[in-house]
Write an enzyme that holds these catalytic residues in place. Structure first.
Site, short mmCIF file in Angstrom:
data_model
loop_
_atom_site.label_atom_id
_atom_site.label_comp_id
_atom_site.label_asym_id
_atom_site.label_seq_id
_atom_site.Cartn_x
_atom_site.Cartn_y
_atom_site.Cartn_z
N ASN A 173 119.04 14.96 -46.23
CA ASN A 173 118.31 15.58 -45.11
C ASN A 173 116.80 15.43 -45.32
O ASN A 173 116.31 15.60 -46.44
CB ASN A 173 118.68 17.08 -45.11
N HIS A 209 111.43 18.40 -36.83
CA HIS A 209 110.34 19.37 -36.60
C HIS A 209 109.26 18.64 -35.80
O HIS A 209 108.57 17.77 -36.33
CB HIS A 209 109.77 19.87 -37.93
N GLU A 239 117.25 20.61 -37.95
CA GLU A 239 116.26 21.70 -38.00
C GLU A 239 115.29 21.62 -36.83
O GLU A 239 114.08 21.82 -37.00
CB GLU A 239 115.46 21.64 -39.30
N ASP A 241 112.72 22.05 -34.03
CA ASP A 241 111.83 22.97 -33.31
C ASP A 241 110.67 22.14 -32.76
O ASP A 241 110.42 21.02 -33.21
CB ASP A 241 111.36 24.18 -34.14
C1 XIL Z 1 111.64 27.07 -44.32
C2 XIL Z 1 112.03 28.45 -43.82
O1 XIL Z 1 112.15 28.42 -42.42
C3 XIL Z 1 110.99 29.47 -44.25
O2 XIL Z 1 111.42 30.79 -43.93
C4 XIL Z 1 110.73 29.36 -45.75
O3 XIL Z 1 109.65 30.20 -46.10
C5 XIL Z 1 110.39 27.92 -46.14
O4 XIL Z 1 111.43 27.07 -45.71
N1 XIL Z 1 112.38 22.01 -44.09
C6 XIL Z 1 113.54 22.59 -44.58
C7 XIL Z 1 113.74 24.05 -44.42
O5 XIL Z 1 114.43 21.89 -45.05
O6 XIL Z 1 114.51 24.60 -45.46
C8 XIL Z 1 112.43 24.79 -44.31
O7 XIL Z 1 112.69 26.16 -44.04
C9 XIL Z 1 111.58 24.16 -43.21
C10 XIL Z 1 111.28 22.72 -43.53
#
Ligand code: XIL
Length: 323
Positions: A173, A209, A239, A241
């Site tokens: 990932n 993201h 993930e 957003d």
């Molecule tokens: C982030 C969480 O959303 C936060 O709450 C934490 O403080 C840090 O991690 N990539 C990833 C996720 O694989 O695990 C991360 O999540 C965001 C970026």
């Protein structure tokens, strides 16, 4: 006709639609629980299954939060993505600064992966075994794992996870590897090599993201997914957003909705893109404002739990692509 929610539409398409869950919000916020169970058929622990939260002292595990989230999923007929076994962030000091010998480090990693994967065997359908091992330029990220074990740590981690649960799907990932670019090229080369060596890897997670001002090229994301599919691998959006600057405007929300829709369409049209996961349920609990100053509003539901244009856009895409 009865109202269709996101998960009903996704289910009809055979797609898992998921979100990252905060253990605190799940415990403390009844509206959060309602929206979660109504709209999603998959979830992942936002933090509760990471190394630090789960393994706070050497040999001592804290499973309460992860167990509570997994129980909620079971009660509500939701699949669980496991996130994540090997990641350079959120490591406890005892591990990151432990100064272990190679042999002790190997024993600790094997113990961690075996314990965690075995505990959730049969309950977690996919694990992000290794998270974010590459830099944006395609070079290896200088993590404690690379320093301790060299690049072979990937191979080893996948084998250990497979030993602990031979049925669970194992993923690599990463972020900013959504398009065809130097980073996704490096990931492609790496997973090809792992497959050639017979390493049990089944999929690649594209974190997704994004920002409303990004130049999104859906055709490039589609080509990227296709090349992993052509290797026989599944792809999941893990993930997603889409953040914007605060205060935001109506056109930011529309632009956000378009980006969500375009990625959903790419996923639905791909040969194998089996899950679409957003990184948080409502804007109240999103990680964005804590990490990207002055930015936020990245999710499908606003801080009051009301659906945004992006939510409607995903439903439209699921509906249209289905008929
Ligand atoms: C982030 C969480 O959303 C936060 O709450 C934490 O403080 C840090 O991690 N990539 C990833 C996720 O694989 O695990 C991360 O999540 C965001 C970026």
């Amino acid at each position: 006709m009865a109202q269709m929610f996101l998960r009903d539409l996704a289910q009809k398409r055979g797609l898992a639609i998921g979100t990252a869950v905060s253990a605190d919000a799940l415990r403390g916020d009844a509206q959060y629980r309602t929206i979660l169970a109504r709209e999603f058929n998959m979830l992942t622990c936002e933090n509760a299954m990471k190394f630090g939260p789960l393994h706070p002292a050497c040999g001592q595990f804290a499973f309460d939060d992860a167990d509570a989230i997994v129980a909620f999923a079971r009660e509500n007929g939701m699949a669980v993505r496991g996130h994540t076994l090997v990641w350079h962030r959120m490591l406890p000091d005892w591990f990151a600064k432990g100064g272990f010998t190679y042999d002790d480090g190997i024993d600790l990693m094997r113990g961690h992966i075996h314990t965690v994967v075995s505990r959730y065997r049969g309950q977690v359908c996919a694990w992000d075994v290794v998270n974010e091992a590459f830099e944006d330029d395609g070079g290896w990220r200088g993590t404690p794992f690379l320093r301790m074990f060299g690049p072979d740590y990937l191979t080893t981690a996948f084998h250990w996870a497979h030993e602990a649960d031979p049925d669970v799907k194992l993923f690599y990932n990463d972020y900013s590897a959504d398009h065809v670019n130097r980073k996704s090229d490096a990931i492609y080369a790496m997973v090809r090599m792992l497959l050639d060596q017979g390493v049990p890897i089944h999929g690649v997670g594209l974190q997704m993201h994004l920002c409303v001002w990004d130049d999104l090229h859906p055709a490039s994301v589609a080509a990227n997914i296709k090349r992993f599919n052509d290797l026989g691998l599944d792809v999941q959006i893990t993930e997603m957003d889409v953040r914007m600057k605060e205060p935001f405007s109506e056109s930011d929300l529309l632009r956000q909705a378009r980006i969500y829709r375009e990625i959903m369409e790419v996923c639905l049209r791909a040969e194998r893109c089996s899950a679409f996961v957003v990184w948080g349920l409502t804007d109240r609990y999103s990680w964005i404002p804590d990490v990207f100053e002055g930015e936020g509003a990245a999710l499908l539901f606003d801080a009051d739990g009301q659906p945004k244009q992006a939510y409607e856009a995903l439903k439209e895409a699921l509906w249209r692509e289905r008929t």
